[in-house]
Design a protein around this motif. Structure first.
Motif, mmCIF file in Angstrom:
data_model
loop_
_atom_site.group_PDB
_atom_site.id
_atom_site.type_symbol
_atom_site.label_atom_id
_atom_site.label_comp_id
_atom_site.label_asym_id
_atom_site.label_seq_id
_atom_site.Cartn_x
_atom_site.Cartn_y
_atom_site.Cartn_z
ATOM 1 N N HIS A 198 0.849 -1.195 0.000
ATOM 2 C CA HIS A 198 0.000 0.000 0.000
ATOM 3 C C HIS A 198 0.886 1.246 0.000
ATOM 4 O O HIS A 198 1.948 1.261 0.650
ATOM 5 N N HIS B 23 0.864 3.879 1.598
ATOM 6 C CA HIS B 23 1.244 4.352 2.936
ATOM 7 C C HIS B 23 2.381 3.547 3.523
ATOM 8 O O HIS B 23 3.242 4.081 4.225
ATOM 9 N N ASP B 24 2.371 2.255 3.238
ATOM 10 C CA ASP B 24 3.477 1.423 3.707
ATOM 11 C C ASP B 24 4.758 1.789 2.959
ATOM 12 O O ASP B 24 5.830 1.864 3.546
ATOM 13 N N ILE B 25 4.615 2.049 1.664
ATOM 14 C CA ILE B 25 5.780 2.495 0.876
ATOM 15 C C ILE B 25 6.370 3.753 1.506
ATOM 16 O O ILE B 25 7.577 3.858 1.737
ATOM 17 N N THR C 285 6.051 4.949 4.586
ATOM 18 C CA THR C 285 6.657 4.723 5.909
ATOM 19 C C THR C 285 8.048 4.111 5.768
ATOM 20 O O THR C 285 8.993 4.516 6.457
ATOM 21 N N GLY D 240 -1.113 8.674 -0.927
ATOM 22 C CA GLY D 240 -2.523 8.957 -0.709
ATOM 23 C C GLY D 240 -3.214 9.274 -2.012
ATOM 24 O O GLY D 240 -2.752 8.871 -3.086
ATOM 25 N N HIS D 241 -4.321 10.016 -1.900
ATOM 26 C CA HIS D 241 -5.073 10.333 -3.124
ATOM 27 C C HIS D 241 -4.699 11.707 -3.674
ATOM 28 O O HIS D 241 -5.219 12.134 -4.696
ATOM 29 N N ALA E 256 -6.963 3.273 -4.811
ATOM 30 C CA ALA E 256 -7.301 4.125 -3.668
ATOM 31 C C ALA E 256 -6.243 5.199 -3.456
ATOM 32 O O ALA E 256 -6.527 6.270 -2.927
#
Lengths: 409, 150
Positions: free
Chosen positions: A346, A348-350, A352, A364-365, A378
């Motif tokens: 995801h 967000h994991d990328i 982090t 994000g979007h 998403a």
């Protein structure tokens, strides 16, 4: 002009010289906001430590200095986009407020029931929501130019979307989510044939290349200081003078009036008619300093550097197994943004994992939910480049993505 | 500040739940459903519970999001199948405390797989990801209490 040297340019930006999570910072979130050069920080400090006073009010020396600096900045920023007259440049909080200003000061008087507002599915929310609010208030309807599979506007649809009901066409110059550069000049010409007003969200436009509002042939151009090395909280709306003069005020207060009576008042001349209250004086001066800084480096040199970086980034990131890059394949149609997904990791994991390596990207979007919807995703991870980025930064990003693959691979 | 280690965040158990989420399906016989979204990151879930008497007879979810949010809700639904409402409420409170760095709760073996998420507390921007499922659970329990048994 001396040769373009990103290492030397980098040294002008104090925030870039730090470690994050014990690694030297690689800042690749420039489409969100750019870092600030010392010249801008010095201009802000000079204003606050020496010239701080309100503008257009006092007779005293500090007020005179502040007013001169503030109005000089207006001239610089107006010239930056080749506005024919600096009185056509209205200071705002940023692009968002500039677009809201148009929808209120022009839209409420000029858009009515049954009228159409044409935007696109590529837009940032700041160029969707103000028009939705206007359409709802006035009983007008919103129409959309759709995107193709490469995230480019389908301009073949334009003739069927434009009609005498189209009161305004509002489009982004450059997509923040994809990097797509839109052919504004052609679209503006078509929109004018049906008598529509042409408003451009230039938040990502005035940043990377020389913008010439006269050549583009648009009616309004909105942009922000903070994405082009200036401070946050300052931006501008450029609009044709006759248009500004015909418009109602935006907010009421001090500065925007001429004579005030009990029931009726008269308005100050443009641009002051749209600048109620004490403005962001320091911000305006800082944005002027940013324009001076960028002009000193040279916009052609910056654009050439970014094109080279983008080509390298697309090649390097694109060759990682599992990476999918969104946006136009042709680099000619693309700004220095690489929006991507990586396997089932995801975004967000990328982000982090990259952050742990000192690399700042956005996940994000990107305030462009219609873009995400178009691609059936998403979110994306987005690396966006600016004048101070280097090929080493791209290499660090690629290394970081290797770690992502190690964890999610 | 000491740099938190990625390995404490991305444990195999978390990635395993992310890839093979438990109880991820629509439920027809649900008695309460909560939609929860994080507009900042786009995480979006619907938690569905079938509550019978004082017990969560069944818990399912649908939605999408990052590995942390999806693993946490998968682990949560596994944990609350058949649990009493008060146990589920207690679990939500303890897990929330764990995310906010409560070291006592970290020793609580009854949290089961959820303890794998302990490392999230060192990544402040990701805590809300881990909590989206439990936030939905707490909302669902509130909604159930307000509406009364079906």
């Amino acid at each position: 002009m001396t040769a373009f040297d990103p290492i030397k340019i980098r040294s002008e930006f104090p925030a870039l010289d730090q470690t994050v999570n014990d690694k030297p910072l690689v800042y690749l979130d420039n489409a969100a906001t750019s870092q600030k050069p010392k010249a801008v920080l010095d201009a802000l400090e000079r204003y606050y430590t020496r010239d701080n006073a309100n503008v257009h009010r006092g007779i005293h020396e500090l007020s005179r200095r502040a007013t001169v600096a503030y109005e000089d900045a207006r001239i610089k920023v107006a010239q930056w986009i080749n506005a024919p007259d600096s009185d056509e440049l209205v200071w705002t909080r940023g692009t968002t407020e500039a677009i809201n200003l148009i929808t209120i000061a022009w839209g409420l008087d000029n858009v009515g029931e049954g009228d159409e507002i044409l935007i696109s599915t590529m837009e940032h929310h700041s160029n969707i929501i103000p028009w939705q609010l206007l359409a709802r208030r006035k009983g007008a309807s919103l129409r959309y130019i759709e995107m193709d599979s490469q995230g480019r506007l389908i301009l073949d649809d334009l003739p069927s979307l434009l009609s005498e009901r189209t009161k305004v066409v509002a489009l982004g110059h450059v997509s923040n989510a994809l990097g797509t550069v839109n052919p504004i000049k052609d679209i503006a010409a078509a929109a004018h044939e049906v008598g529509a007003l042409v408003v451009v969200d230039g938040a990502q436009g005035a940043v990377h290349t020389k913008v010439d509002v006269q050549d583009l042939g648009v009616d309004c151009y909105a942009f922000s200081g903070h994405k082009m090395c200036g401070p946050t909280g300052i931006g501008a709306l450029w609009a044709r003078k006759d248009l500004l003069e015909s418009m109602s005020p935006y907010q009421g207060g001090g500065e925007m009036i001429h004579f005030v009576g009990r029931e009726e008042s008269t308005w100050a001349k443009v641009p002051h008619k749209f600048e109620a209250g004490t403005p962001n004086i320091a911000g305006a001066i800082g944005m002027g300093a940013a324009v001076d800084f960028l002009a000193g480096v040279g916009m052609d040199a910056i654009a050439a550097h970014e094109d080279e970086l983008l080509a390298y980034a697309i090649e390097q990131v694109g060759s990682i197994e599992g990476v999918h890059i969104y946006g136009p394949e042709s680099l000619e149609e693309r700004s220095a943004v690489v929006s991507f997904t990586l396997g089932d990791a995801h975004p967000h994991d990328i982000s982090t994992i990259l952050d742990a390596e000192g690399i700042a990207v956005r996940a994000g979007h990107h305030c462009a939910q219609l873009v995400m919807k178009h691609f059936g995703i998403a979110a994306t991870a987005r690396a966006s480049f600016y004048l101070y980025n280097t090929k080493d930064d791209v290499d660090r990003l690629v290394e970081g993505l290797g770690i992502v693959r190690g964890i999610f691979g | 500040m000491e740099t938190p280690r990625l390995s404490s965040l991305y444990q195999q158990l978390i990635l395993e739940h992310y890839r093979n989420p438990r109880n991820k399906a629509e439920m027809d016989e649900k008695t309460v459903e909560i939609h929860m979204a994080n507009p900042v990151c786009g995480d979006e879930i619907r938690l569905q519970l079938r509550i019978e008497g004082d017990q969560i007879a069944e818990a399912k979810f649908v939605g999408q999001g990052c590995s942390i949010s999806q693993a946490a809700i998968s682990m949560m639904t596994a944990k609350i199948q058949g649990a009493s409402l008060s146990d589920a409420e207690g679990l939500a409170e303890r897990f929330t405390a764990l995310m906010h760095g409560d070291t006592e709760v970290a020793k609580d073996r009854s949290l089961g797989d959820l303890r794998a998420l302990q490392g999230v507390s060192k990544f402040p921007v990701r805590i809300k990801c881990a909590l989206i499922g439990f936030d939905a659970l707490q909302e669902a329990l509130k909604k159930h209490a307000a509406e009364g048994p079906h």
